[in-house]
Write a protein that holds these residues in place. Structure first.
Motif, PDB file in Angstrom:
ATOM      1  N   SER A   1      52.711  59.102 -46.959  1.00  0.00           N
ATOM      2  CA  SER A   1      52.279  60.217 -47.814  1.00  0.00           C
ATOM      3  C   SER A   1      50.915  60.747 -47.396  1.00  0.00           C
ATOM      4  O   SER A   1      50.020  59.971 -47.058  1.00  0.00           O
ATOM      5  CB  SER A   1      52.167  59.765 -49.281  1.00  0.00           C
ATOM      6  N   ALA A   2      50.738  62.077 -47.483  1.00  0.00           N
ATOM      7  CA  ALA A   2      49.427  62.672 -47.205  1.00  0.00           C
ATOM      8  C   ALA A   2      48.448  62.279 -48.312  1.00  0.00           C
ATOM      9  O   ALA A   2      47.251  62.141 -48.093  1.00  0.00           O
ATOM     10  CB  ALA A   2      49.554  64.181 -47.110  1.00  0.00           C
ATOM     11  N   TYR A   3      48.983  62.107 -49.517  1.00  0.00           N
ATOM     12  CA  TYR A   3      48.176  61.685 -50.667  1.00  0.00           C
ATOM     13  C   TYR A   3      49.076  60.837 -51.541  1.00  0.00           C
ATOM     14  O   TYR A   3      50.229  61.193 -51.779  1.00  0.00           O
ATOM     15  CB  TYR A   3      47.659  62.921 -51.426  1.00  0.00           C
ATOM     16  N   ILE A   4      48.559  59.686 -52.000  1.00  0.00           N
ATOM     17  CA  ILE A   4      49.405  58.807 -52.796  1.00  0.00           C
ATOM     18  C   ILE A   4      48.720  58.407 -54.093  1.00  0.00           C
ATOM     19  O   ILE A   4      47.515  58.162 -54.124  1.00  0.00           O
ATOM     20  CB  ILE A   4      49.831  57.570 -51.951  1.00  0.00           C
ATOM     21  N   VAL A   5      49.509  58.413 -55.174  1.00  0.00           N
ATOM     22  CA  VAL A   5      49.017  57.917 -56.467  1.00  0.00           C
ATOM     23  C   VAL A   5      49.938  56.780 -56.906  1.00  0.00           C
ATOM     24  O   VAL A   5      51.122  56.790 -56.596  1.00  0.00           O
ATOM     25  CB  VAL A   5      48.977  59.038 -57.550  1.00  0.00           C
ATOM     26  N   PRO A   6      49.385  55.787 -57.635  1.00  0.00           N
ATOM     27  CA  PRO A   6      50.221  54.631 -58.001  1.00  0.00           C
ATOM     28  C   PRO A   6      51.295  54.951 -59.043  1.00  0.00           C
ATOM     29  O   PRO A   6      52.344  54.331 -59.055  1.00  0.00           O
ATOM     30  CB  PRO A   6      49.209  53.619 -58.553  1.00  0.00           C
ATOM     31  N   ASP A   7      51.034  55.924 -59.905  1.00  0.00           N
ATOM     32  CA  ASP A   7      52.040  56.316 -60.900  1.00  0.00           C
ATOM     33  C   ASP A   7      51.767  57.747 -61.362  1.00  0.00           C
ATOM     34  O   ASP A   7      50.713  58.316 -61.061  1.00  0.00           O
ATOM     35  CB  ASP A   7      52.060  55.347 -62.101  1.00  0.00           C
ATOM     36  N   THR A   8      52.711  58.326 -62.098  1.00  0.00           N
ATOM     37  CA  THR A   8      52.626  59.748 -62.456  1.00  0.00           C
ATOM     38  C   THR A   8      51.423  60.096 -63.335  1.00  0.00           C
ATOM     39  O   THR A   8      50.966  61.238 -63.311  1.00  0.00           O
ATOM     40  CB  THR A   8      53.902  60.209 -63.202  1.00  0.00           C
ATOM     41  N   SER A   9      50.891  59.101 -64.082  1.00  0.00           N
ATOM     42  CA  SER A   9      49.756  59.414 -64.956  1.00  0.00           C
ATOM     43  C   SER A   9      48.527  59.827 -64.132  1.00  0.00           C
ATOM     44  O   SER A   9      47.599  60.428 -64.649  1.00  0.00           O
ATOM     45  CB  SER A   9      49.418  58.213 -65.848  1.00  0.00           C
ATOM     46  N   ARG A  10      48.562  59.495 -62.823  1.00  0.00           N
ATOM     47  CA  ARG A  10      47.436  59.851 -61.944  1.00  0.00           C
ATOM     48  C   ARG A  10      47.633  61.179 -61.227  1.00  0.00           C
ATOM     49  O   ARG A  10      46.828  61.573 -60.384  1.00  0.00           O
ATOM     50  CB  ARG A  10      47.214  58.755 -60.888  1.00  0.00           C
ATOM     51  N   LEU A  11      48.727  61.877 -61.524  1.00  0.00           N
ATOM     52  CA  LEU A  11      48.947  63.185 -60.908  1.00  0.00           C
ATOM     53  C   LEU A  11      48.018  64.190 -61.567  1.00  0.00           C
ATOM     54  O   LEU A  11      48.150  64.483 -62.755  1.00  0.00           O
ATOM     55  CB  LEU A  11      50.410  63.625 -61.102  1.00  0.00           C
ATOM     56  N   ASP A  12      47.064  64.704 -60.800  1.00  0.00           N
ATOM     57  CA  ASP A  12      46.099  65.644 -61.352  1.00  0.00           C
ATOM     58  C   ASP A  12      46.066  66.889 -60.460  1.00  0.00           C
ATOM     59  O   ASP A  12      45.860  66.774 -59.243  1.00  0.00           O
ATOM     60  CB  ASP A  12      44.714  64.981 -61.407  1.00  0.00           C
ATOM     61  N   PHE A  13      46.291  68.048 -61.066  1.00  0.00           N
ATOM     62  CA  PHE A  13      46.391  69.294 -60.302  1.00  0.00           C
ATOM     63  C   PHE A  13      45.172  69.515 -59.392  1.00  0.00           C
ATOM     64  O   PHE A  13      45.310  69.773 -58.200  1.00  0.00           O
ATOM     65  CB  PHE A  13      46.573  70.489 -61.242  1.00  0.00           C
ATOM     66  N   ASP A  14      43.968  69.425 -59.961  1.00  0.00           N
ATOM     67  CA  ASP A  14      42.757  69.719 -59.175  1.00  0.00           C
ATOM     68  C   ASP A  14      42.591  68.767 -57.993  1.00  0.00           C
ATOM     69  O   ASP A  14      42.194  69.169 -56.901  1.00  0.00           O
ATOM     70  CB  ASP A  14      41.520  69.662 -60.075  1.00  0.00           C
ATOM     71  N   ARG A  15      42.903  67.517 -58.233  1.00  0.00           N
ATOM     72  CA  ARG A  15      42.782  66.503 -57.183  1.00  0.00           C
ATOM     73  C   ARG A  15      43.783  66.783 -56.048  1.00  0.00           C
ATOM     74  O   ARG A  15      43.448  66.684 -54.872  1.00  0.00           O
ATOM     75  CB  ARG A  15      43.051  65.133 -57.819  1.00  0.00           C
ATOM     76  N   ILE A  16      45.024  67.139 -56.428  1.00  0.00           N
ATOM     77  CA  ILE A  16      46.047  67.435 -55.421  1.00  0.00           C
ATOM     78  C   ILE A  16      45.620  68.639 -54.579  1.00  0.00           C
ATOM     79  O   ILE A  16      45.699  68.617 -53.353  1.00  0.00           O
ATOM     80  CB  ILE A  16      47.433  67.700 -56.080  1.00  0.00           C
ATOM     81  N   VAL A  17      45.127  69.688 -55.259  1.00  0.00           N
ATOM     82  CA  VAL A  17      44.717  70.903 -54.540  1.00  0.00           C
ATOM     83  C   VAL A  17      43.531  70.617 -53.616  1.00  0.00           C
ATOM     84  O   VAL A  17      43.469  71.107 -52.485  1.00  0.00           O
ATOM     85  CB  VAL A  17      44.407  72.057 -55.532  1.00  0.00           C
ATOM     86  N   GLU A  18      42.621  69.784 -54.101  1.00  0.00           N
ATOM     87  CA  GLU A  18      41.459  69.398 -53.283  1.00  0.00           C
ATOM     88  C   GLU A  18      41.925  68.691 -51.994  1.00  0.00           C
ATOM     89  O   GLU A  18      41.475  69.020 -50.891  1.00  0.00           O
ATOM     90  CB  GLU A  18      40.590  68.456 -54.131  1.00  0.00           C
ATOM     91  N   LYS A  19      42.849  67.758 -52.146  1.00  0.00           N
ATOM     92  CA  LYS A  19      43.388  67.025 -50.985  1.00  0.00           C
ATOM     93  C   LYS A  19      44.186  67.958 -50.074  1.00  0.00           C
ATOM     94  O   LYS A  19      44.121  67.861 -48.849  1.00  0.00           O
ATOM     95  CB  LYS A  19      44.297  65.869 -51.444  1.00  0.00           C
ATOM     96  N   PHE A  20      44.944  68.856 -50.697  1.00  0.00           N
ATOM     97  CA  PHE A  20      45.736  69.847 -49.958  1.00  0.00           C
ATOM     98  C   PHE A  20      44.808  70.709 -49.090  1.00  0.00           C
ATOM     99  O   PHE A  20      45.030  70.886 -47.897  1.00  0.00           O
ATOM    100  CB  PHE A  20      46.526  70.712 -50.958  1.00  0.00           C
ATOM    101  N   ASN A  21      43.744  71.222 -49.714  1.00  0.00           N
ATOM    102  CA  ASN A  21      42.811  72.092 -48.991  1.00  0.00           C
ATOM    103  C   ASN A  21      42.117  71.355 -47.857  1.00  0.00           C
ATOM    104  O   ASN A  21      41.933  71.902 -46.769  1.00  0.00           O
ATOM    105  CB  ASN A  21      41.788  72.681 -49.954  1.00  0.00           C
ATOM    106  N   ARG A  22      41.748  70.113 -48.112  1.00  0.00           N
ATOM    107  CA  ARG A  22      41.081  69.322 -47.075  1.00  0.00           C
ATOM    108  C   ARG A  22      42.018  69.130 -45.873  1.00  0.00           C
ATOM    109  O   ARG A  22      41.610  69.238 -44.736  1.00  0.00           O
ATOM    110  CB  ARG A  22      40.651  67.966 -47.644  1.00  0.00           C
ATOM    111  N   ALA A  23      43.296  68.862 -46.164  1.00  0.00           N
ATOM    112  CA  ALA A  23      44.277  68.648 -45.088  1.00  0.00           C
ATOM    113  C   ALA A  23      44.552  69.944 -44.316  1.00  0.00           C
ATOM    114  O   ALA A  23      44.976  69.901 -43.167  1.00  0.00           O
ATOM    115  CB  ALA A  23      45.575  68.108 -45.671  1.00  0.00           C
ATOM    116  N   ARG A  24      44.326  71.092 -44.958  1.00  0.00           N
ATOM    117  CA  ARG A  24      44.629  72.381 -44.320  1.00  0.00           C
ATOM    118  C   ARG A  24      43.418  72.958 -43.578  1.00  0.00           C
ATOM    119  O   ARG A  24      43.534  74.005 -42.957  1.00  0.00           O
ATOM    120  CB  ARG A  24      45.109  73.397 -45.374  1.00  0.00           C
ATOM    121  N   GLU A  25      42.252  72.312 -43.674  1.00  0.00           N
ATOM    122  CA  GLU A  25      41.030  72.827 -43.037  1.00  0.00           C
ATOM    123  C   GLU A  25      41.135  72.836 -41.512  1.00  0.00           C
ATOM    124  O   GLU A  25      41.730  71.929 -40.954  1.00  0.00           O
ATOM    125  CB  GLU A  25      39.828  71.965 -43.451  1.00  0.00           C
TER     126      GLU A  25
END
Ligand code: G6P
Ligand code: MG
Length: 222
Positions: free
Chosen positions: A198-222
């Motif tokens: 996975s490009a980004y992994i969380v241990p369970d769904t309660s850790r799915l956070d929109f801002d965090r995902i977008v931050e990781k997404f943007n970093r990977a796309r730089e």
């Protein structure tokens, strides 16, 4: 920010991964085979028939079964499964999923479902989430299942969104491989030893956070 989120269903939006396991376990027992959760990781994300083939492969005495008999067994498993999903209500949406979907919609981002399950529309209806999805990819129209990227690329092609602008959310190793092969950003939900690609992994769904995902997404796309 991403233009399209593609969610897996079973084990991501609700815990139907457990129901699939219980239904396969019951069918396997009827055939004199015992399956455990470790083996079940291999069944996650793949089609009903492929799952049956993997179970039958465990017993040399079950080789060469006629197709008609296999179809009957697959249907039997589905009957067990349908019995289990009758109990599903909106209370069965996993923690973190509703707030994430809410943010995706507020941000004007498209939302699609990329599940191999033919029961997916019924499960989404029961959860009360059906209307939130802009597209549910029909697995009957997908030629190659996960880990092939087809189910994910089909969703993006439908909206003419570039694959690099998509985020896929998955709990299976086959699903993460499919997302990666599509050139999309993969979010894994579950244990790191199963989902290490996975490009980004969380241990369970309660850790799915929109801002965090977008931050990781943007970093990977730089
Ligand atoms: C998903 C699940 C699998 C399931 C498959 C087919 O990929 O992760 O566990 O076997 O869908 O589901 P179906 O409801 O069509 O039998
Ligand atoms: Mg899944």
């Amino acid at each position: 920010k991403p233009k399209l989120f593609i969610f897996d269903l079973d084990g991501v939006i609700t815990d139907t991964a457990e129901f699939h396991f219980l239904a396969w376990k019951q069918l396997a027992e009827e055939l004199g085979i015992t399956i455990d959760r470790r083996f079940n990781e291999e069944l996650k994300g793949i089609s009903r028939m492929e799952s049956l083939e993997k179970i039958l492969a465990l017993d040399p005495a079950l080789q060469g079964m006629p197709l008609e008999e296999k179809k009957r067994l697959a249907e039997k498993k589905n009957d067990h499964y349908k019995e289990l999903i009758r109990t599903i209500t909106p209370d069965h949406i996993l923690p973190g999923v509703e707030p994430l979907i809410k943010r995706i919609k507020e941000e004007g981002i498209l939302l699609a479902l990329g599940s191999a399950s033919k029961n997916a529309p019924a499960v989404l209806q029961r959860l009360g989430l059906y209307e939130d999805f802009d597209l549910i990819v029909d697995p009957a129209k997908v030629k190659k299942g996960k880990p092939d990227p087809e189910i994910f690329t089909k969703a993006a092609d439908h909206f003419r969104v570039p694959y690099s602008a998509c985020v896929g959310v998955e709990d299976s190793a086959a699903g993460i491989e499919a997302i990666n092969r599509a050139g999309m950003f993969s979010v894994g939900v579950g244990s790191a030893d199963v989902l290490s690609a996975s490009a980004y992994i969380v241990p369970d769904t309660s850790r799915l956070d929109f801002d965090r995902i977008v931050e990781k997404f943007n970093r990977a796309r730089e």
